[in-house]
Design a protein around this motif. Structure first.
Motif, PDB file in Angstrom:
ATOM      1  N   THR A  96     -18.047  12.436  44.211  1.00 37.43           N
ATOM      2  CA  THR A  96     -18.086  13.944  45.428  1.00 37.43           C
ATOM      3  C   THR A  96     -16.848  13.346  45.968  1.00 37.43           C
ATOM      4  N   TYR A  97     -16.247  12.809  46.455  1.00 38.78           N
ATOM      5  CA  TYR A  97     -15.887  12.693  47.690  1.00 38.78           C
ATOM      6  C   TYR A  97     -14.589  14.042  48.362  1.00 38.78           C
ATOM      7  N   TYR A  98     -14.546  14.854  47.573  1.00 39.30           N
ATOM      8  CA  TYR A  98     -14.059  15.784  47.281  1.00 39.30           C
ATOM      9  C   TYR A  98     -15.535  16.370  48.183  1.00 39.30           C
ATOM     10  N   PHE A  99     -16.170  16.830  48.043  1.00 42.60           N
ATOM     11  CA  PHE A  99     -17.331  16.905  48.505  1.00 42.60           C
ATOM     12  C   PHE A  99     -17.380  16.656  50.243  1.00 42.60           C
ATOM     13  N   LEU A 100     -17.693  15.368  49.739  1.00 39.19           N
ATOM     14  CA  LEU A 100     -18.243  14.748  51.528  1.00 39.19           C
ATOM     15  C   LEU A 100     -16.965  15.211  52.582  1.00 39.19           C
ATOM     16  N   SER A 101     -15.748  15.758  52.136  1.00 38.76           N
ATOM     17  CA  SER A 101     -14.716  15.518  53.486  1.00 38.76           C
ATOM     18  C   SER A 101     -15.021  17.128  53.444  1.00 38.76           C
ATOM     19  N   MET A 102     -15.577  18.090  53.341  1.00 35.51           N
ATOM     20  CA  MET A 102     -16.268  19.403  53.890  1.00 35.51           C
ATOM     21  C   MET A 102     -17.654  18.982  54.775  1.00 35.51           C
ATOM     22  N   ASN A 103     -17.984  17.852  54.505  1.00 37.21           N
ATOM     23  CA  ASN A 103     -18.893  17.782  55.533  1.00 37.21           C
ATOM     24  C   ASN A 103     -18.954  16.693  55.932  1.00 37.21           C
ATOM     25  N   ILE A 104     -18.151  15.361  55.906  1.00 35.80           N
ATOM     26  CA  ILE A 104     -18.210  14.363  56.988  1.00 35.80           C
ATOM     27  C   ILE A 104     -16.566  14.639  57.679  1.00 35.80           C
ATOM     28  N   SER A 105     -16.401  16.040  57.516  1.00 31.35           N
ATOM     29  CA  SER A 105     -14.796  16.475  57.782  1.00 31.35           C
ATOM     30  C   SER A 105     -13.873  15.140  58.569  1.00 31.35           C
ATOM     31  N   ARG A 106     -14.817  14.560  60.087  1.00 29.74           N
ATOM     32  CA  ARG A 106     -13.573  14.087  60.412  1.00 29.74           C
ATOM     33  C   ARG A 106     -13.656  12.620  59.641  1.00 29.74           C
ATOM     34  N   GLN A 107     -14.794  12.056  59.360  1.00 24.34           N
ATOM     35  CA  GLN A 107     -14.479  10.907  59.011  1.00 24.34           C
ATOM     36  C   GLN A 107     -13.678  10.649  58.062  1.00 24.34           C
ATOM     37  N   MET A 108     -13.504  11.838  56.992  1.00 26.08           N
ATOM     38  CA  MET A 108     -12.901  11.819  55.711  1.00 26.08           C
ATOM     39  C   MET A 108     -11.588  12.133  56.164  1.00 26.08           C
ATOM     40  N   LEU A 109     -11.228  12.463  56.977  1.00 26.92           N
ATOM     41  CA  LEU A 109     -10.121  12.975  57.826  1.00 26.92           C
ATOM     42  C   LEU A 109      -8.574  11.960  58.172  1.00 26.92           C
ATOM     43  N   ALA A 110     -10.127  10.522  59.220  1.00 35.90           N
ATOM     44  CA  ALA A 110     -10.271   9.556  59.004  1.00 35.90           C
ATOM     45  C   ALA A 110      -9.519   8.779  57.932  1.00 35.90           C
ATOM     46  N   VAL A 111     -10.121   8.521  57.388  1.00 33.31           N
ATOM     47  CA  VAL A 111     -10.255   7.784  56.037  1.00 33.31           C
ATOM     48  C   VAL A 111      -9.035   8.109  55.338  1.00 33.31           C
ATOM     49  N   SER A 112      -8.453  10.013  55.141  1.00 35.18           N
ATOM     50  CA  SER A 112      -7.053  10.134  54.502  1.00 35.18           C
ATOM     51  C   SER A 112      -5.900   9.829  55.275  1.00 35.18           C
ATOM     52  N   VAL A 113      -5.833   9.087  56.300  1.00 32.69           N
ATOM     53  CA  VAL A 113      -4.401   9.152  56.835  1.00 32.69           C
ATOM     54  C   VAL A 113      -5.206   7.290  56.671  1.00 32.69           C
ATOM     55  N   GLY A 114      -6.018   6.504  56.715  1.00 36.80           N
ATOM     56  CA  GLY A 114      -6.330   5.532  56.371  1.00 36.80           C
ATOM     57  C   GLY A 114      -5.484   4.986  55.237  1.00 36.80           C
ATOM     58  N   LEU A 115      -5.498   6.000  53.967  1.00 34.93           N
ATOM     59  CA  LEU A 115      -5.309   5.855  52.527  1.00 34.93           C
ATOM     60  C   LEU A 115      -3.570   6.471  52.691  1.00 34.93           C
ATOM     61  N   ILE A 116      -3.001   7.255  53.576  1.00 34.55           N
ATOM     62  CA  ILE A 116      -2.041   7.184  54.202  1.00 34.55           C
ATOM     63  C   ILE A 116      -1.061   5.835  54.373  1.00 34.55           C
ATOM     64  N   ALA A 117      -1.730   5.095  55.141  1.00 32.18           N
ATOM     65  CA  ALA A 117      -1.180   4.272  55.418  1.00 32.18           C
ATOM     66  C   ALA A 117      -0.720   3.177  54.411  1.00 32.18           C
ATOM     67  N   LEU A 118      -2.046   2.795  54.132  1.00 32.83           N
ATOM     68  CA  LEU A 118      -1.721   1.787  52.230  1.00 32.83           C
ATOM     69  C   LEU A 118      -0.264   2.653  52.046  1.00 32.83           C
ATOM     70  N   VAL A 119      -0.249   3.372  51.919  1.00 32.06           N
ATOM     71  CA  VAL A 119       0.911   3.601  51.397  1.00 32.06           C
ATOM     72  C   VAL A 119       2.471   2.791  51.558  1.00 32.06           C
ATOM     73  N   PHE A 120       2.044   3.405  52.756  1.00 24.92           N
ATOM     74  CA  PHE A 120       3.131   2.324  53.661  1.00 24.92           C
ATOM     75  C   PHE A 120       3.311   1.728  53.660  1.00 24.92           C
ATOM     76  N   LEU A 121       2.220   0.430  53.693  1.00 26.25           N
ATOM     77  CA  LEU A 121       1.951  -0.907  53.135  1.00 26.25           C
ATOM     78  C   LEU A 121       2.508  -1.463  52.251  1.00 26.25           C
ATOM     79  N   LYS A 122       2.124  -0.717  50.851  1.00 21.40           N
ATOM     80  CA  LYS A 122       2.588  -1.101  49.668  1.00 21.40           C
ATOM     81  C   LYS A 122       4.340  -0.515  50.214  1.00 21.40           C
ATOM     82  N   ARG A 123       4.877  -0.146  50.766  1.00 25.23           N
ATOM     83  CA  ARG A 123       6.365  -0.165  50.640  1.00 25.23           C
ATOM     84  C   ARG A 123       6.708  -0.964  51.582  1.00 25.23           C
ATOM     85  N   GLN A 124       5.797  -1.709  52.056  1.00 25.24           N
ATOM     86  CA  GLN A 124       6.041  -3.166  52.976  1.00 25.24           C
ATOM     87  C   GLN A 124       6.742  -2.744  54.179  1.00 25.24           C
ATOM     88  N   GLN A 125       6.617  -1.285  54.824  1.00 26.37           N
ATOM     89  CA  GLN A 125       6.624  -0.558  56.214  1.00 26.37           C
ATOM     90  C   GLN A 125       5.102  -0.912  56.541  1.00 26.37           C
TER      91      GLN A 125
END
Length: 353
Positions: free
Chosen positions: A134-163
């Motif tokens: 239900t993470y997808y359904f949460l993104s339609m509810n607490i949308s601002r928090q899940m937006l921030a989380v998605s940007v945080g997850l993108i940050a982890l991709v850059f961290l994986k690349r040592q950036q």
């Protein structure tokens, strides 16, 4: 509710379609076809879908008339200034609230699926978990928090690349959208360090011991702060029986990961998933007693979409992956049904455009 079950059922259909085209089981076509579908559904929902959607519609309408500074608006609305800047950009280009919703939906789904593409060894498992847990359904509810989380997850991709510094800047950006985004800094720091099994187990025990008193202090602070008091009061008395069972499963998954993890040869992406699982387990256990942490745990818990395939791979169960995906699909159906309190399902039922 039937609509969401049909959306969930479309996942294996899209998977089969993309396989016929690409002849590859784990292919990007399936991932991004599903992403487009989910972003379209979320971005085109009515303001009655999701408990916070009407609130953000009102904020956008108020902000159109507001003549003061962004900082003052943030103070008056108790909304982080980064999110208000996003409102301002849409306003500047003559956009409406539905345009803002579509932008938020696209960024959110892109962040999650970009994380899946870079961290998951099985896209189908990950997408099933994204909806089934239900993470997808949460993104339609607490949308601002899940937006921030998605940007945080993108940050982890850059961290994986040592950036590292690009990753840190993205975490700060996530924090300007919602304060919970700053929590990714903890994972950013500890993922730089490689622990052996003994030290890691010491860290696990220490985290559990220290966690209770810290959670108590945070709860006391939130109860005495008008901005956060509503989160504590809305939390209820703790987890349901289903929630406790789910926490037990999380703990078991953590123990399995500790057992099979290669501490000597781990790369940073491995450590991100291991330490992320530790944080997820930590918040799940504490949220049994401190229910307000149920909101906080959703900052890191979406990482489960990549952690579960990682555990399956660690256990050498790739040969029965198809059977496991059938089981995950069925568990997802049950989870979606069980997490439908009072037929509200996080405020996203009934769905309408």
């Amino acid at each position: 509710m039937l609509f969401y079950f049909l959306v969930y059922a479309s996942i294996p259909v899209l998977y089969g379609y993309s396989y016929l085209i690409t002849k590859q089981l784990n292919n990007r076509l399936f991932l991004w076809l599903t992403g487009i579908e989910l972003a379209f559904i979320s971005g085109n929902r009515a303001i009655t879908v999701g408990t916070d959607t009407q609130t953000y519609s009102n904020i956008f309408a108020w902000y159109l008339r507001f003549k003061g500074s962004n900082g003052l608006a943030s103070h008056l609305l108790h909304v982080e200034y980064g999110y208000l800047y996003l409102n301002r950009i849409v306003k500047y280009w003559g956009g409406t609230f539905p345009v803002l919703m579509m932008i938020v939906a696209c960024i959110t789904v892109f962040g999650y699926f970009y994380f899946i593409e870079n961290f998951s060894s099985d896209y189908l498992t990950s997408v099933l978990l994204f909806l089934g847990l239900t993470y997808y359904f949460l993104s339609m509810n607490i949308s601002r928090q899940m937006l921030a989380v998605s940007v945080g997850l993108i940050a982890l991709v850059f961290l994986k690349r040592q950036q590292r510094w690009k990753s840190l800047l993205l975490i700060i950006l996530a924090g300007t959208l919602h304060n919970v985004g700053y929590l990714f800094i903890a994972l950013w720091i500890i993922s730089q360090v490689k622990f052996n099994k003994s030290i890691f187990m010491t860290m696990v025990v220490s985290t559990v011991i220290v966690g209770g008193p810290v959670a108590m202090l945070v709860e006391h602070f939130m109860k005495n702060n008008s901005r956060y008091r509503v989160i504590v009061e809305a939390g209820g008395d703790g987890k349901s029986t289903f929630g406790i069972i789910y926490t037990a499963i999380i703990v078991m998954a953590m123990l399995v990961l500790i057992y099979c993890f290669d501490y000597q040869n781990s790369k940073i992406q491995d450590r991100i998933l291991l330490y992320g699982m530790l944080i997820i387990t930590f918040f799940n256990i504490l949220s049994i007693r401190y229910s307000f942490l149920g909101r906080v745990r959703f900052v890191f818990e979406p990482m489960m979409v990549a952690i579960v395939p990682y555990i399956i791979e660690c256990l050498g169960m790739k040969r029965i992956r198809a059977l496991l995906n059938v089981g995950i699909f069925i568990v997802g159906l049950i989870a979606m049904y069980k997490m439908m309190p009072g037929n509200i399902f996080y405020g996203v039922v009934p769905y309408s455009l």
